[in-house]
Design a protein around this motif. Structure first.
Motif, PDB file in Angstrom:
ATOM      1  N   SER A   1       0.816  -1.214   0.000  1.00 42.85           N
ATOM      2  CA  SER A   1       0.000   0.000   0.000  1.00 42.85           C
ATOM      3  C   SER A   1       0.850   1.265   0.000  1.00 42.85           C
ATOM      4  CB  SER A   1      -0.916   0.015   1.231  1.00 42.85           C
ATOM      5  OG  SER A   1      -0.149   0.038   2.417  1.00 42.85           O
TER       6      SER A   1
ATOM      7  N   GLY B   1     -13.596   0.533  -5.698  1.00 46.26           N
ATOM      8  CA  GLY B   1     -12.433   1.281  -5.228  1.00 46.26           C
ATOM      9  C   GLY B   1     -12.244   2.655  -5.818  1.00 46.26           C
TER      10      GLY B   1
ATOM     11  N   GLY C   1      -8.184   5.972 -11.034  1.00 48.64           N
ATOM     12  CA  GLY C   1      -8.936   5.560  -9.858  1.00 48.64           C
ATOM     13  C   GLY C   1      -9.895   6.619  -9.348  1.00 48.64           C
TER      14      GLY C   1
ATOM     15  N   CYS D   1     -10.182  -0.521  -9.434  1.00 53.12           N
ATOM     16  CA  CYS D   1      -8.953   0.261  -9.300  1.00 53.12           C
ATOM     17  C   CYS D   1      -8.275  -0.035  -7.966  1.00 53.12           C
ATOM     18  CB  CYS D   1      -9.233   1.754  -9.441  1.00 53.12           C
ATOM     19  SG  CYS D   1     -10.207   2.437  -8.121  1.00 53.12           S
ATOM     20  N   LYS D   2      -8.835  -0.985  -7.229  1.00 56.40           N
ATOM     21  CA  LYS D   2      -8.215  -1.447  -5.985  1.00 56.40           C
ATOM     22  C   LYS D   2      -8.101  -2.958  -6.031  1.00 56.40           C
ATOM     23  CE  LYS D   2      -8.333   2.670  -3.998  1.00 56.40           C
ATOM     24  NZ  LYS D   2      -7.110   3.459  -3.784  1.00 56.40           N
TER      25      LYS D   2
ATOM     26  N   TYR E   1     -12.832   2.995   1.907  1.00 60.72           N
ATOM     27  CA  TYR E   1     -11.506   2.430   1.693  1.00 60.72           C
ATOM     28  C   TYR E   1     -10.455   3.330   2.321  1.00 60.72           C
ATOM     29  CZ  TYR E   1     -13.140  -1.203  -1.434  1.00 60.72           C
ATOM     30  OH  TYR E   1     -13.758  -2.314  -1.950  1.00 60.72           O
TER      31      TYR E   1
END
Length: 429
Positions: free
Chosen positions: A93, A162, A173, A227-228, A280
């Motif tokens: 991350s 996401g 994103g 996108c996650k 998120y």
């Protein structure tokens, strides 16, 4: 010319022995003696012969990239996927680039939807927990020009996948809504998209450049991917929050330091609230084992008839131990700072990946050596060696080739261009 090399390799008796072993249902085979690009040529020939998916696991990202590049050159780029991963799962991350994240998502999506080529991955990528494959396979939205779109349901699904809602889309994103216009920028796309709605009908879909917001081309259809990497519906997020609350209560009951208990309680409750609100956040990776108690890995994304290639198993074993030590130190650091719980796990045990395999396996090692906890039913030793450098002395090369021919060796040469090939023919005749 590479095709000729692969074809020559496919006629080798040792390679035919490997394919026969796979056909006979052998669980484990050991292949030694091959190094460098010769190994990738053999794998290409094997892939062409068996027509089955393959997963190649090597010790680090650098090695995985080199293997993938060689295989893509020998076969074709669309038949070989590289699954990139950092050595420490917990660091993803913080240090993963958008390009790396997009590549991982793309590989997971393709595998979940039935990719049947070769996947190359570092060991760190194979051991990490992932969302369930069926969730990833369904995590896409297809919209068509002239079709209909429920804007509220669409936005809710985009957030679940996401996407972050912003005022103006400038980065991957992100998505925005202005009246009947919806902008979004998928991770795997070079350009962003703009959807214009007339009530619930899609009036147009255009690409646009986020830097100046100008429309470029009209498109008929767009497939929107997540996108996650960690995607979860509201139910999974709420279940993870409830499970965290129970684990927190258990952990607090074991602690005596009041300040440590307070730090842990405040941090965990803050993140639990984010989970309950379906938000998120960067640290959500810590909760993968609670979001997906099925504990799936990359193995679960592949066909059941996949052939697993373990590159240098002795080195993989060393890598597994090192990664587990690094992850333990990372978790200890977080525990000491009240930022995690000891019951939260990010990856599967290394021994399980190496020794509890659901696929027929081929161990590949330069040297012929015993692989711990295995009993190969077929052991093969190819004879190969690296080519010496002749430093442009073609007469020395010709003398060496004559010696090889007298020994019964078949010689195949690669040239970078037709002109260079003609020159080599003239000199070596």
């Amino acid at each position: 010319m590479l095709h000729a090399l692969i074809e020559a390799f496919s006629k080798d008796p040792d390679l035919k022995s490997i394919t026969a072993g796979l056909s006979a249902g052998m669980k484990e085979q050991l292949v030694s003696g091959l190094s460098g690009s010769a190994r990738q040529v053999m794998l290409s020939a094997l892939f062409e012969e068996i027509k089955r998916p393959m997963l190649v696991v090597t010790h680090n990202m650098f090695s995985a990239q080199k293997i993938a590049e060689d295989l893509q050159e020998a076969l074709s780029p669309d038949r070989v996927l590289l699954y990139p991963a950092n050595e420490l799962v917990a660091a993803e991350s913080a240090v993963s680039s958008p390009e790396t994240l997009a590549q991982r998502i793309d590989v997971l999506m393709k595998c979940a939807q039935g990719f049947s080529g070769i996947v190359v991955a570092p060991f760190s990528g194979v051991r990490r927990f992932l969302p369930a494959p069926e969730v990833m396979a369904k995590a896409q939205i297809v919209i068509q020009d002239g079709g209909t779109l429920d804007a509220q349901a669409f936005l809710a699904q985009m957030i679940e996948m996401g996407y972050e809602r912003v005022e103006r889309v400038e980065g991957k994103g992100e998505m925005s809504v202005r009246g009947g216009i919806i902008d979004f920028y998928p991770m795997t796309s070079l350009l962003a998209y703009r959807v214009e709605l007339f009530d619930d009908e899609i009036d147009s879909i255009r690409t646009f450049d986020p830097s100046d917001q100008r429309s470029i081309d009209k498109v008929k259809e767009v497939t929107i991917t997540p996108c996650k990497e960690i995607i979860a519906d509201p139910q999974r997020l709420e279940q993870a929050a409830a499970a965290t609350a129970q684990l927190l209560e258990e952990q607090l009951g074991k602690m005596t330091d009041r300040q440590a208990k307070l730090r842990l309680s405040e941090e965990m409750k803050r993140e639990m609230e984010l989970l309950r609100e379906h938000v998120y956040f960067p640290e959500i990776y810590k909760y993968i084992s609670l979001l997906y108690p099925e504990h799936k890995t990359l193995y679960d994304y592949l066909h059941k008839d996949t052939v697993l290639i373990l590159d240098e198993p002795a080195r993989l074993l060393e890598t597994a131990k090192q990664l587990e030590r690094d992850e333990s130190e990372w978790n200890l650091h977080l525990l000491q700072n009240g930022k995690t719980l000891p019951q939260l796990h990010l990856s599967v045990d290394g021994d399980e990946i190496l020794y509890q395999r659901p696929f027929q396996t081929i161990f590949m090692s330069i040297f012929l050596r015993q692989v711990p906890h295995t009993q190969p039913q077929n052991i093969l030793n190819f004879i190969s060696r690296g080519m010496q450098d002749f430093h442009g002395q073609m007469n020395v090369l010709k003398a060496e080739m004559d010696r090889w021919h007298k020994s019964g060796v078949q010689v195949m040469m690669l040239a970078s261009s037709d002109e260079r090939l003609d020159r080599m023919r003239r000199v070596l005749q």
